[in-house]
Write an enzyme that holds these catalytic residues in place. Structure first.
Site: not given
Length: 482
Positions: A207, A241, A246, A248, A444
């Site tokens: 990300s 939390l 998630c 890796w 992108c």
């Protein structure tokens, strides 16, 4: 009833324009088909006809911002002596594969199949489809192009069906049902953990990173992003939390190690979960960090998390399922808790579009590449849709931050590393998948840099019965020493 007249008129115009384009294309393709069988083309003729098509699309060579290299080594130089990229036609059939049918997916598939190559900046070359599309915004222009392209040699036979999102997966149910979402996630991540390791940072964070400086390494910038999320959530030792989607395990491991929380990650990817568990054990965090295969829709009030994060997940939820997504998170969060939603949003989606542009979008098959080869069923929504859906279930919006430029920088790191390791990547996943990932990430990067899409971190609170959200008066704590 009168309110329906405008939309109905739009529909009729759109239908008429679409049918006219398709009828013209079909007529020309069918009438020219017999002519092609009666005359074989030699290489010299093929090259000259290719040049004519290129001129029709991009102007004369000296007018183009890129070079073109033909299958025999001949080069047409563009206007720039240091062109950002060279369009390489590997065989006489390349342009036919690229332009029939005339839409964005054909252009992309000609590159995936190897008919066309890009030497140099793939990010700059990703604008080719828009440049071609701008020339084809009328039925007459499409008809002229089809007639010219049908004069080129027949297209090659590289069948890409085996690497597309399989048709049987599309029949598992409507979009964004649990079983179909799982199939879409498996499709994207089943290329393998070793492939992602090649070009991601050492924590394997898939990300947007957070750069304090353009000189920051990707490792430094990704750690800064993880820490920024933890700071925005105001994590405290002992808190529970949850990280939805998630990956890796990069965020939950960072939060457990540096903020002393008990962290759980959920994903639909078995590949990710398996490696994340191994990494957690290797780091000695098994007592306060874990990963499970779980759909977000199964979250409930009994989960009782103090803080929840979701990074790069909402893009896969779909506009119609945003209320379900936020309601699930809201249920699982304790009163007074915080939710950090980090995701990509569309900047063009909320802007009004003329009927002709909407018709062209369907004809041009905008987003078909991502839908077919990268992220099946994923569709970007507008920021206001995200925020409205969150507020509708009871969340309070506390903060929004755009990281658009950061994502462009992140993607450039990924593309550069992938290109540097192209031989290793190809050995792992094959030539087709290497080309898909190179193109999708470069395109992108261009989309973020040119403000076509955005990525936002949205901090949401679930106020307690007294209306408290447990957030300081200022942001000073977030950026202190940051």
């Amino acid at each position: 009833m009168f309110h329906a007249i405008g939309p109905m008129a739009d529909y009729l115009v759109a239908r008429c324009l679409h049918d006219r384009i398709m009828d013209l294309s079909f007529l020309i393709m069918s009438t020219a088909h017999a002519e092609l069988h009666s005359a074989a083309l030699v290489d010299d003729s093929a090259e000259s006809r290719c040049r004519a098509v290129l001129t029709a699309l991009f102007g004369e060579p000296h007018q183009r911002p890129f070079d073109v290299r033909f299958w025999d080594g001949a080069v047409d130089r563009g206007q720039n002596p240091r062109a950002p990229f060279t369009l390489v036609l590997n065989r006489p059939a390349a342009l036919r594969r690229m332009l029939l049918p005339p839409n964005e997916l054909s252009i992309v598939e000609s590159y995936i199949a190897g008919d066309v190559d890009i030497d140099g900046s793939m990010e700059a070359a990703s604008m080719l489809s828009w440049a071609i599309g701008d020339r084809l915004r009328s039925p007459l222009a499409v008809a002229r192009l089809v007639r010219m392209v049908l004069g080129l040699p027949g297209q090659s036979d590289d069948d890409l069906a085996t690497i597309r999102f399989p048709e049987h997966a599309r029949k598992l149910g409507p979009r964004h049902t649990p079983v179909r979402d799982a199939a879409a996630i498996h499709y994207h991540y089943d290329v393998g953990n070793e492939f992602y390791k090649l070009w991601l940072d050492r924590r394997m964070v898939y990300s947007c990173a957070y750069f304090h400086s353009a000189e920051d390494s990707l490792d430094i910038a990704q750690e800064a992003k993880l820490d920024l999320i933890c700071r925005k959530l105001r994590l405290k030792p002992g808190e529970r939390l949850l990280d939805i989607g998630c990956g890796w395990g990069g965020l939950i491991m960072h939060a457990a190690e540096h903020y002393g929380v008990d962290a759980t990650g959920i994903t639909l990817s078995q590949n990710q979960a398996t490696l994340a568990k191994q990494r957690i054990e290797a780091a000695g965090l098994g007592d306060r960090c874990r990963v499970a295969i779980r759909d977000y829709r199964t979250l409930n009030a009994g989960d009782g998390y103090d803080k929840i994060s979701s990074v790069g997940m909402i893009e896969h939820v779909g506009l119609t399922h945003l209320p379900v997504y936020f309601a699930s998170v809201f249920r699982a969060l304790k009163p007074g808790g915080l939710f950090m939603n980090h995701g990509i949003v569309s900047l063009s989606e909320p802007r009004p579009k003329p009927v002709r542009d909407r018709v062209f979008g369907k004809f041009w098959r905008v987003n078909a590449f991502m839908e077919t080869y990268v992220f099946p069923d994923a569709k970007l929504t507008a920021a206001d849709d995200v925020i409205a859906a969150a507020e509708e279930v009871g969340f309070e919006l506390r903060d929004v931050e755009s990281l658009r430029e950061h994502y462009a920088m992140t993607l450039r790191h990924w593309v550069r590393t992938l290109e540097e390791k192209c031989l290793e990547a190809t050995a792992l996943v094959g030539e087709h998948h290497f080309r898909i990932w190179r193109l999708y990430m470069a395109a992108c990067a261009n989309a973020f840099a040119s403000a076509n899409i955005n990525v936002i971190q949205t901090l949401l609170a679930k106020p307690d019965e007294q209306g408290k959200s447990c957030i300081p008066l200022t942001r000073d704590d977030i950026y202190a020493d940051g």
